[in-house]
Structure formats: structure tokens, C-alpha cells
Design an enzyme around this catalytic site. Sequence first.
Site, PDB file in Angstrom:
ATOM      1  NE  ARG A 170      36.365 -55.754  42.491  1.00 26.22           N
ATOM      2  CZ  ARG A 170      36.620 -56.738  43.351  1.00 26.22           C
ATOM      3  NH1 ARG A 170      36.089 -56.704  44.555  1.00 26.22           N
ATOM      4  NH2 ARG A 170      37.393 -57.738  43.010  1.00 26.22           N
ATOM      5  NE  ARG A 174      23.876 -53.604  45.553  1.00 31.26           N
ATOM      6  CZ  ARG A 174      23.864 -53.055  46.756  1.00 31.26           C
ATOM      7  NH1 ARG A 174      22.733 -52.517  47.224  1.00 31.26           N
ATOM      8  NH2 ARG A 174      24.953 -53.037  47.492  1.00 31.26           N
ATOM      9  NE  ARG A 247      41.111 -33.974  46.800  1.00 33.38           N
ATOM     10  CZ  ARG A 247      41.058 -32.728  46.348  1.00 33.38           C
ATOM     11  NH1 ARG A 247      42.170 -32.082  46.039  1.00 33.38           N
ATOM     12  NH2 ARG A 247      39.889 -32.105  46.233  1.00 33.38           N
ATOM     13  NE  ARG A 278      29.951 -37.703  52.864  1.00 31.87           N
ATOM     14  CZ  ARG A 278      30.201 -38.911  53.345  1.00 31.87           C
ATOM     15  NH1 ARG A 278      29.450 -39.933  52.978  1.00 31.87           N
ATOM     16  NH2 ARG A 278      31.195 -39.124  54.177  1.00 31.87           N
ATOM     17  CD  GLU A 304      32.243 -35.422  53.691  1.00 33.03           C
ATOM     18  OE1 GLU A 304      32.799 -36.197  52.890  1.00 33.03           O
ATOM     19  OE2 GLU A 304      31.543 -35.826  54.653  1.00 33.03           O
ATOM     20  CE1 TYR A 352      38.494 -44.524  52.908  1.00 35.10           C
ATOM     21  CE2 TYR A 352      37.917 -46.755  52.233  1.00 35.10           C
ATOM     22  CZ  TYR A 352      37.555 -45.529  52.768  1.00 35.10           C
ATOM     23  OH  TYR A 352      36.274 -45.319  53.188  1.00 35.10           O
ATOM     24  CG  ASP A 354      35.542 -49.790  54.255  1.00 34.42           C
ATOM     25  OD1 ASP A 354      35.438 -48.562  54.069  1.00 34.42           O
ATOM     26  OD2 ASP A 354      35.255 -50.642  53.399  1.00 34.42           O
TER      27      ASP A 354
END
Length: 374
Positions: A170, A174, A247, A278, A304, A352, A354
Site C-alpha cells: 500500500r 492522492r 533492522r 532522513r 538518521e 511493527y 504504531d
Amino acid sequence: MLYDYLVVGAGLYGAVFAQQAMEQGKRVLVVEKRPQIGGNLYTQQVEGITVHKYGAHIFHTNDPEIWDYITRFARFNRFVNRPVANYKGELYSLPFNMYTFYQMWGTVSPQQAQAKLEVQRREITGEPCNLEEQAIALVGRDLYEKLVQGYTEKQWGRPCRELPPFIIRRLPVRLTYDNDYFDARYQGVPEEGYTALIARMLAGAEVRLGVDYLACKPWLDILAKRVIYTGPLDAYFGYRLGSLEYRSLTFEEAVLPQTNYQGNAVVNYTDRETPWTRIIEHKWFQFGRGADGAELDKTVISREYSAAWQPGAEPYYPVNNIKNEALRAEYQELAAAEPRVRFGGRLGEYRYYDMDQVIAAALTASREELGRPL
């Protein structure tokens, strides 16, 4: 026994569980291997700026129950994540939206952007066999090569052609000018930082820092009736079935004598040649001001870097491939046979999460645990 629950780990999952248990009158001991609470949410004041020491953490959720819960312990600002991608000096808006398509192709209408996407997607005709093919089937080669390929290969440490397609199944696309990355009803960052939030959750618990649970397991286990373990799943069992893969990340922090380094909280570097993934400029999580609202003449940035995990490094992201999923299932069978221990959180479940998902899982676990006799 001195305690009803021994919570291993003072990160978000452990803090939520401990708070819920104490709210029900339970005695809780929390042990944490690191010298501070908060896990990877740990924030610290540097030059008056709240610095996310283990990477950017922006809270977001669509669940009003989760939002109502977390805002009991902190006041959140209105920060909305709108990252920028830097590809060899070219700047693009993320996630993929009408700004991105204009910057990439010069398209100015949704119809033009849709037509360009459809042409580029046709390169992949069958079922995608790897991440590269999956990404091209979703967004076309131009976006893949500039904004997906290099960043992803740095993240995972291997070519996209060697990564499974499900990792990137995914990709948000947009056909509007909406560049709110999370597109969540509730979003923000705690005004006082995450460490203060976790401290409020743990108020009333005995917290012992710098304690390695696995090294001290025999004498710690006898202190409590039940154990809530949030450390690495394979480490609990001494890696007897082999090591699960992760990782890791490393950070290079710098205080700079200027008011503005990059003009945004998060800038992703998507070319393969730039070594970091980043740069985070922490003051923009607080709209450019210090934690006390004052204007600042300095800024703090963190570069990072993604890195292979080795023993002693911090495990960040599970490597969710067929091999590791099979090994995880075997370890979960061992975990189910531990009568006094509940495994939870990102490391304890090798999953993982959130932040809102961590809270939801910990609330569910606490309801199940506190509804059973000790």
C-alpha cells in the site's frame, strides 16, 4: 510476593499496562534496562528544544478511545506531519499527492496525473514478484526510482528486487493537494515531550532503571505474581531456536548556531548515495519554538541512518519475511507455554506497531489480565 505485576520495559506498552494495573489497586514493579524511561519515545531537552532521541514520533489515531486515553497524561499540540523528500537536491511533497505529481511531471489536474500514472503502471503486466515490481505497479517507474527505490534499499539493506512485494503493498496515492501524511482524525506531539507523558503514567509504580531483567531473572521473578514482558521475544528464550532479524537505526545529533536548518521537521533523502535516510529538525515539532514557547537562535538536527542489527544494537524494525514469520510462530508457541508471563509490545510480539496500536494492545491485555485472578 511484594508485587502483583512485574513489568519488564518502561516503554509505551509497559507504561500503559502499569498505569491500568495501578488504577485497579495492583502493586507494580517496573524494570528497565536503559538508564531512562520511555523506551524509543524518550525525549530530552537540548538547548531548550525537545529532542526525540530515538527518531521522530508523531502521535496519530482515528480511535477516539485511544485519543481520550493518551490525552489524560499530556496536552498535545496541533503538529501535522508533512514530510518532504529530497532526491539529489530535487524536493517533492509526501505522501504522493497533486503537489508531488506537479513537481515530478508538471501535471496540474487530477485527470492529467491519473493518465500519467496509468501509463507508467502498465510496465508491470503480471503479478508483482518483488518490491520493485509492486511499487512500479502502484506508482510507476518515475516515482519509484526517485522517491521509493533508494530510500527503501537504505532502510532494508538490500536491493528492492530482493525484497518481498508485501512490504510496500500500500502506497498512498492522492489525486488531491492533501499532504497530511497520516490523514488521522487526531494527531500531534506532547507539548512537554514523551518522557513527561510516560512519567505520569508510571506515577505510583516502583521503577528500577539500569536493570537487565534477563540477567537478573531468577530473583526478579520471585518478587511478583505475574510478569509482563516487553523485551525481545527470542532473547527471553536464549535464542534457542535462532535469532529473529531486525533492522536497527543510528543517529547523529548536532546543535547548530542558526534559527532554521531545513524549514521542516522531517526531510527524507531518497537517493541511494546519501548515507542517511532522513534528517529531523526537532524544533519544528513545536512550530519552531522552544519547549517553553520562547524563540530560539539555535536548532537541533538528527541524521538518521538505517543499519543491520547485531547483538548489542537496538532492534527497531522486524524483518517480516517468510523465514522470520515462521520463526516467530515457533517462539510464540514457547511463549504460550509460560504460565506466569505475558508477552507484549513491538519486541515481545515481534510485530511493527504504531503508537496507537501499542496502546490498544496494552489496554486489551490489561483488561484480560485484570479480569483474571492472580
